[in-house]
Design a protein around this motif. Structure first.
Motif, PDB file in Angstrom:
ATOM      1  N   LEU A 135      16.518  -6.424  13.695  1.00  0.00           N
ATOM      2  CA  LEU A 135      16.736  -4.997  13.509  1.00  0.00           C
ATOM      3  C   LEU A 135      15.620  -4.477  12.617  1.00  0.00           C
ATOM      4  O   LEU A 135      15.577  -4.772  11.425  1.00  0.00           O
ATOM      5  N   LEU A 136      14.692  -3.715  13.218  1.00  0.00           N
ATOM      6  CA  LEU A 136      13.574  -3.160  12.475  1.00  0.00           C
ATOM      7  C   LEU A 136      14.057  -2.060  11.537  1.00  0.00           C
ATOM      8  O   LEU A 136      13.601  -1.954  10.403  1.00  0.00           O
ATOM      9  N   GLY A 137      14.986  -1.217  12.020  1.00  0.00           N
ATOM     10  CA  GLY A 137      15.525  -0.185  11.153  1.00  0.00           C
ATOM     11  C   GLY A 137      16.107   0.980  11.919  1.00  0.00           C
ATOM     12  O   GLY A 137      16.209   0.955  13.151  1.00  0.00           O
ATOM     13  N   ASP A 138      16.484   2.009  11.155  1.00  0.00           N
ATOM     14  CA  ASP A 138      17.118   3.200  11.708  1.00  0.00           C
ATOM     15  C   ASP A 138      16.251   4.423  11.439  1.00  0.00           C
ATOM     16  O   ASP A 138      15.625   4.528  10.376  1.00  0.00           O
ATOM     17  N   ILE A 139      16.293   5.355  12.384  1.00  0.00           N
ATOM     18  CA  ILE A 139      15.613   6.641  12.262  1.00  0.00           C
ATOM     19  C   ILE A 139      16.668   7.715  12.503  1.00  0.00           C
ATOM     20  O   ILE A 139      17.449   7.606  13.445  1.00  0.00           O
ATOM     21  N   HIS A 166       6.870   4.527   9.834  1.00  0.00           N
ATOM     22  CA  HIS A 166       7.473   4.254   8.518  1.00  0.00           C
ATOM     23  C   HIS A 166       8.220   2.925   8.531  1.00  0.00           C
ATOM     24  O   HIS A 166       8.136   2.152   7.562  1.00  0.00           O
ATOM     25  N   LEU A 167       8.950   2.635   9.595  1.00  0.00           N
ATOM     26  CA  LEU A 167       9.664   1.353   9.683  1.00  0.00           C
ATOM     27  C   LEU A 167       8.701   0.175   9.612  1.00  0.00           C
ATOM     28  O   LEU A 167       9.067  -0.910   9.159  1.00  0.00           O
ATOM     29  N   LEU A 168       7.467   0.406  10.066  1.00  0.00           N
ATOM     30  CA  LEU A 168       6.453  -0.644  10.073  1.00  0.00           C
ATOM     31  C   LEU A 168       5.630  -0.673   8.785  1.00  0.00           C
ATOM     32  O   LEU A 168       4.633  -1.389   8.702  1.00  0.00           O
ATOM     33  N   GLY A 169       6.054   0.114   7.791  1.00  0.00           N
ATOM     34  CA  GLY A 169       5.404   0.057   6.491  1.00  0.00           C
ATOM     35  C   GLY A 169       4.317   1.074   6.253  1.00  0.00           C
ATOM     36  O   GLY A 169       3.691   1.071   5.187  1.00  0.00           O
ATOM     37  N   TYR A 170       4.050   1.951   7.198  1.00  0.00           N
ATOM     38  CA  TYR A 170       3.030   2.984   7.005  1.00  0.00           C
ATOM     39  C   TYR A 170       3.628   4.136   6.217  1.00  0.00           C
ATOM     40  O   TYR A 170       4.814   4.427   6.309  1.00  0.00           O
ATOM     41  N   ASP A 171       2.760   4.809   5.430  1.00  0.00           N
ATOM     42  CA  ASP A 171       3.239   5.913   4.609  1.00  0.00           C
ATOM     43  C   ASP A 171       2.161   6.981   4.516  1.00  0.00           C
ATOM     44  O   ASP A 171       1.041   6.797   5.002  1.00  0.00           O
ATOM     45  N   HIS A 172       2.491   8.069   3.855  1.00  0.00           N
ATOM     46  CA  HIS A 172       1.547   9.186   3.740  1.00  0.00           C
ATOM     47  C   HIS A 172       1.584   9.790   2.343  1.00  0.00           C
ATOM     48  O   HIS A 172       1.346  10.980   2.174  1.00  0.00           O
ATOM     49  N   LEU A 173       1.856   8.962   1.349  1.00  0.00           N
ATOM     50  CA  LEU A 173       1.913   9.449  -0.027  1.00  0.00           C
ATOM     51  C   LEU A 173       0.518   9.749  -0.577  1.00  0.00           C
ATOM     52  O   LEU A 173       0.325  10.716  -1.297  1.00  0.00           O
ATOM     53  N   GLU A 174      -0.439   8.930  -0.260  1.00  0.00           N
ATOM     54  CA  GLU A 174      -1.832   9.118  -0.684  1.00  0.00           C
ATOM     55  C   GLU A 174      -2.642   9.668   0.482  1.00  0.00           C
ATOM     56  O   GLU A 174      -2.320   9.403   1.647  1.00  0.00           O
ATOM     57  N   ASP A 175      -3.715  10.403   0.183  1.00  0.00           N
ATOM     58  CA  ASP A 175      -4.528  11.018   1.239  1.00  0.00           C
ATOM     59  C   ASP A 175      -5.058   9.995   2.243  1.00  0.00           C
ATOM     60  O   ASP A 175      -5.014  10.227   3.451  1.00  0.00           O
ATOM     61  N   ALA A 176      -5.543   8.869   1.753  1.00  0.00           N
ATOM     62  CA  ALA A 176      -6.103   7.856   2.657  1.00  0.00           C
ATOM     63  C   ALA A 176      -5.030   7.293   3.584  1.00  0.00           C
ATOM     64  O   ALA A 176      -5.263   7.107   4.778  1.00  0.00           O
ATOM     65  N   GLU A 177      -3.841   7.027   3.031  1.00  0.00           N
ATOM     66  CA  GLU A 177      -2.716   6.551   3.852  1.00  0.00           C
ATOM     67  C   GLU A 177      -2.330   7.600   4.888  1.00  0.00           C
ATOM     68  O   GLU A 177      -2.040   7.279   6.037  1.00  0.00           O
ATOM     69  N   ALA A 178      -2.294   8.859   4.453  1.00  0.00           N
ATOM     70  CA  ALA A 178      -1.898   9.950   5.343  1.00  0.00           C
ATOM     71  C   ALA A 178      -2.865  10.066   6.515  1.00  0.00           C
ATOM     72  O   ALA A 178      -2.442  10.257   7.658  1.00  0.00           O
ATOM     73  N   GLU A 179      -4.158   9.940   6.245  1.00  0.00           N
ATOM     74  CA  GLU A 179      -5.152  10.033   7.324  1.00  0.00           C
ATOM     75  C   GLU A 179      -4.962   8.918   8.345  1.00  0.00           C
ATOM     76  O   GLU A 179      -5.033   9.160   9.551  1.00  0.00           O
ATOM     77  N   VAL A 180      -4.716   7.712   7.875  1.00  0.00           N
ATOM     78  CA  VAL A 180      -4.500   6.576   8.783  1.00  0.00           C
ATOM     79  C   VAL A 180      -3.247   6.813   9.621  1.00  0.00           C
ATOM     80  O   VAL A 180      -3.261   6.663  10.845  1.00  0.00           O
TER      81      VAL A 180
END
Length: 169
Positions: free
Chosen positions: A96-100, A132-146
């Motif tokens: 179970l990867l997670g819930d959305i 997000h379930l796979l660990g990606y985030d957008h808190l920092e600008d560089a993360e958000a761009e990716v």
């Protein structure tokens, strides 16, 4: 194998939400190093709940200390540092990867503001949630761009709009 189940509640309209959620999740997965999971014998499960603003408001307050509804919430069941080995360590062939969780009213208003169908916006939010379930985030600008570029690629694969305005540097 990716197994996505959608649970629709009022006021969401009837549609083939399982197929829509599956396509969106597969498109998101295809943009990540975990793309091979689609062909894995392990069932990678994602649950998508289409519900009311009230329920999302409650969840957002309870889990994020934000006293308002939001368009999408993601609840990962696997820590990001364990994702690389998840298909190798399943006892029963299922993970179970997670819930959305998507809020209808917020999604409908955002779709109307963008001039797109609610189903198209929901597809984008499911892509966003899977990342997000796979660990990606957008808190920092560089993360958000990716993350935004991954979303754009997934949405192009689905034949959908680019949700992000072009940034002027």
């Amino acid at each position: 194998m990716l197994d996505v189940a959608a649970l629709r509640e009022a006021p969401w309209a009837e549609a083939d939400w399982d197929a829509l959620a599956t396509r969106a999740a597969e498109a998101a997965l295809a943009q990540t190093p975990y793309a091979e999971w689609a062909g894995s014998p392990t069932a990678i499960e994602v649950a998508v709940r289409l519900t009311s603003d009230d329920e999302v408001h409650t969840l957002n307050r309870q889990y994020r200390d934000k006293d308002k509804p939001t368009n999408v919430l993601s609840f990962p069941m696997i820590q990001p540092d364990l994702l690389d080995t998840v298909t190798q360590n399943s006892d029963d062939g299922e993970v179970l990867l997670g819930d959305i969780v998507l809020a209808h009213g917020v999604c409908a208003v955002e779709a109307e503001e963008r001039g797109i169908a609610v189903e198209d916006h929901a597809s984008h939010l499911i892509v966003h949630g899977v990342l997000h379930l796979l660990g990606y985030d957008h808190l920092e600008d560089a993360e958000a761009e990716v993350m935004e570029e991954m979303e754009r690629a997934a949405l192009r694969q689905l034949g959908l709009h680019d949700p992000y305005p072009v940034r002027e540097d």
